[in-house]
Design an enzyme around this catalytic site. Structure first.
Site, PDB file in Angstrom:
ATOM      1  CG  ASP A  68       1.042  16.302  12.929  1.00 30.13           C
ATOM      2  OD1 ASP A  68       0.725  17.508  12.862  1.00 30.13           O
ATOM      3  OD2 ASP A  68       1.158  15.674  13.997  1.00 30.13           O
TER       4      ASP A  68
ATOM      5  CG  ASP B 242      -3.355  26.035  16.481  1.00 35.73           C
ATOM      6  OD1 ASP B 242      -3.693  25.567  15.392  1.00 35.73           O
ATOM      7  OD2 ASP B 242      -2.491  25.518  17.193  1.00 35.73           O
TER       8      ASP B 242
ATOM      9  CD  GLU C 196      -2.622  20.198  16.532  1.00 31.65           C
ATOM     10  OE1 GLU C 196      -1.679  19.907  17.281  1.00 31.65           O
ATOM     11  OE2 GLU C 196      -2.499  20.876  15.507  1.00 31.65           O
TER      12      GLU C 196
ATOM     13  CB  THR D 159       1.986  25.658  17.185  1.00 35.46           C
ATOM     14  OG1 THR D 159       0.968  24.846  16.622  1.00 35.46           O
ATOM     15  CG2 THR D 159       1.363  26.809  17.943  1.00 35.46           C
TER      16      THR D 159
ATOM     17  CG  ASP E 253      -1.718  20.729  12.164  1.00 34.21           C
ATOM     18  OD1 ASP E 253      -2.078  21.683  12.883  1.00 34.21           O
ATOM     19  OD2 ASP E 253      -0.742  20.013  12.432  1.00 34.21           O
TER      20      ASP E 253
ATOM     21  CB  ILE F  33      -1.150  26.805  13.130  1.00 24.69           C
ATOM     22  CG1 ILE F  33      -2.010  28.002  12.759  1.00 24.69           C
ATOM     23  CG2 ILE F  33       0.326  27.205  13.069  1.00 24.69           C
ATOM     24  CD1 ILE F  33      -1.732  29.241  13.595  1.00 24.69           C
ATOM     25  CG  ASP F  34       2.135  20.815  10.626  1.00 25.46           C
ATOM     26  OD1 ASP F  34       2.123  20.251  11.732  1.00 25.46           O
ATOM     27  OD2 ASP F  34       2.880  20.477   9.702  1.00 25.46           O
TER      28      ASP F  34
END
Length: 477
Positions: free
Chosen positions: A411, A186, A211, A278, A273, A275-276
């Site tokens: 998101d 991330d 994020e 996670t 994001d 890593i959308d």
């Protein structure tokens, strides 16, 4: 071709300039009234609406010009205008409107006889409209270099994430204050995207709404994680020919902290994001690296890397969806290859529609039942749902988070433009467009729904009824 050429000549005489794009309208209802009909569509910068100028050249040489604004996608403009003209010539519709002409329904710019004999006042009125439209067209940014940079950034970030996921270590996972899991991937993904965008677009002011921040990483107990992230970032960037120097731990942390921008309605802001999804990443399931660009508070491009999402060929896994305002949505293999344009499904029958769900399953399934959907729901982590929706894998996506939850712009920014440019719609539960101009959060009504234009009215009605029933049940308890 001859009609288009003649139309361009006639309009050139009227407007005092050449018309480079004129699309013919073919409809039997108006053929007896006009010899040539065309629509010129103009994308307004940063807006999801499209201004259309309709040009009707009558059999005696008279020119009628009217304007209307339609919702995107661009390829639907001609159809929308065609239907509007048909409606105006429909006698029953005219009686309903109590008007004998088009002028009561649309703002007429001018109706004049032969273009070569226009009065000075009419010519000025025509030129005013034409000039403003032409200026809008010519001043619209292309975003080509930004899109190329975005695709490169998410592609490199995907390499880092894939490497970590293949050898996921328990020490790679820690907890943030909001209790969601976060991985070194991330942080590493955010650093890579931040560094690549700044390197590829050095002349542009850089603003990133993202994020993560490095707060947790600067703790003394996170020394090993910092070193692991820095190693991953350097290894990933070394695979790119344009990267030469090795980054220090502090340089990587600073790159992560570039994501502290608040966004807003002015200027350009990247929205990321890293890593959308996670949780899906940790499980080895679907996740996405989602990157969008806001210009004036509107999403103008998006790149959505889905490393675990299959292409149309089951044997090949990993793809990137990318979209640019007014240019459609495309998909290509994650490792490179030809891009193909994708479109949302055209299904009109709710019984044939499949849907993706996310959060608050009860509202989602009640809505789908009221709509008449028979297919079981499909659950996919992350904005990979938006990508799957854009290529027609499903027809509907609904998201209803728990009460009090505030949706973050990262998101949905990339996924939203990927779907809308593929011909779909994305709104809140009240049918309003998502507003990305308010900072890091979306202010919206209850939830988010997405589908094609044909199913959206039915879906909105079903959602409204389901939410109303839910409120009644809550008040009676």
């Amino acid at each position: 071709a001859n009609q288009n050429e003649l139309l361009s000549v006639r309009l050139g005489l009227v407007l005092g300039s050449s018309i480079s794009r004129a699309r013919p309208l073919t409809t039997s209802r108006i053929q007896s009234r006009v010899s040539i009909a065309a629509v010129v569509s103009v994308a307004e910068p940063g807006r999801r609406k499209r201004k259309c100028l309709g040009f009707l050249v009558g059999e005696r040489g008279e020119v009628s010009i009217m304007s209307m604004t339609v919702m995107r996608p661009a390829r639907g403009c001609c159809c929308h205008f065609n239907n509007a003209i048909n409606n105006c010539f429909n006698l029953r519709y005219r009686r309903t409107l109590k008007t004998p002409s088009l002028a009561a329904e649309f703002p007429f710019v001018a109706v004049a006889s032969p273009p070569t004999r226009l009065s000075l006042s009419l010519r000025r009125r025509l030129l005013t409209v034409a000039s403003s439209s032409a200026a809008t067209m010519s001043s619209s940014p292309s975003y080509d270099k930004e899109l190329a940079a975005a695709k490169k950034a998410v592609s490199l970030a995907s390499r880092l994430c894939q490497k970590v996921q293949k050898a996921l270590l328990q020490s790679d996972v820690q907890s943030k204050s909001d209790k969601s899991p976060v991985t070194v991937a991330d942080y590493g993904s955010q650093a890579v995207v931040s560094l690549v965008l700044q390197r590829e677009l050095p002349a542009d002011p850089f603003s990133l709404v993202a994020e993560e921040d490095s707060g947790d990483l600067r703790d003394d107990s996170a020394q090993d994680i910092r070193a692991r992230i820095t190693e991953l970032v350097n290894d990933t960037l070394s695979t790119d020919e344009s990267s030469s120097s090795t980054l220090s731990v502090e340089q990587v942390l600073k790159a992560i902290d570039c994501g502290v921008s608040e966004g807003g309605a002015t200027g350009r802001h990247w929205v990321l994001d890293p890593i959308d999804g996670t949780k899906g990443f940790v499980r080895g399931d679907q996740y996405a690296i989602a990157l969008g660009l806001l210009d004036g508070g509107k999403v103008v491009l998006g790149a959505l890397a889905c490393p675990n999402l299959p292409l149309t060929s089951i044997a090949e896994v990993g793809c990137i969806f990318f979209a640019k305002l007014g240019s459609g949505t495309y998909m290509q293999p994650l490792e490179g290859g030809p891009a193909v344009e994708v479109h949302v499904t055209a299904t009109e029958n709710p019984e044939e529609a499949s849907f993706f769900e996310s959060s608050h399953v009860l509202t989602t399934r009640n809505s789908s039942q009221k709509l008449g959907v028979k297919a079981p729901p499909v659950r996919i982590d992350s904005q990979a749902k938006y990508g799957a929706l854009s290529r027609g894998d499903g027809a509907i996506y609904m998201r209803f988070p728990h009460k009090g939850y505030r949706e973050k712009i990262w998101d949905h920014a990339a996924g939203c433009i990927v779907v809308t440019e593929a011909g779909g719609l994305v709104t809140d539960a009240a049918g309003k467009d998502l507003d990305f101009s308010k900072g890091r959060f979306l202010d919206l009504d209850t939830g988010i729904i997405s589908t094609n234009a044909k199913l959206m009215p039915l879906l909105l009605k079903a959602v409204k009824e389901s939410l109303k029933e839910g409120e009644s049940c809550s008040s009676s308890m």
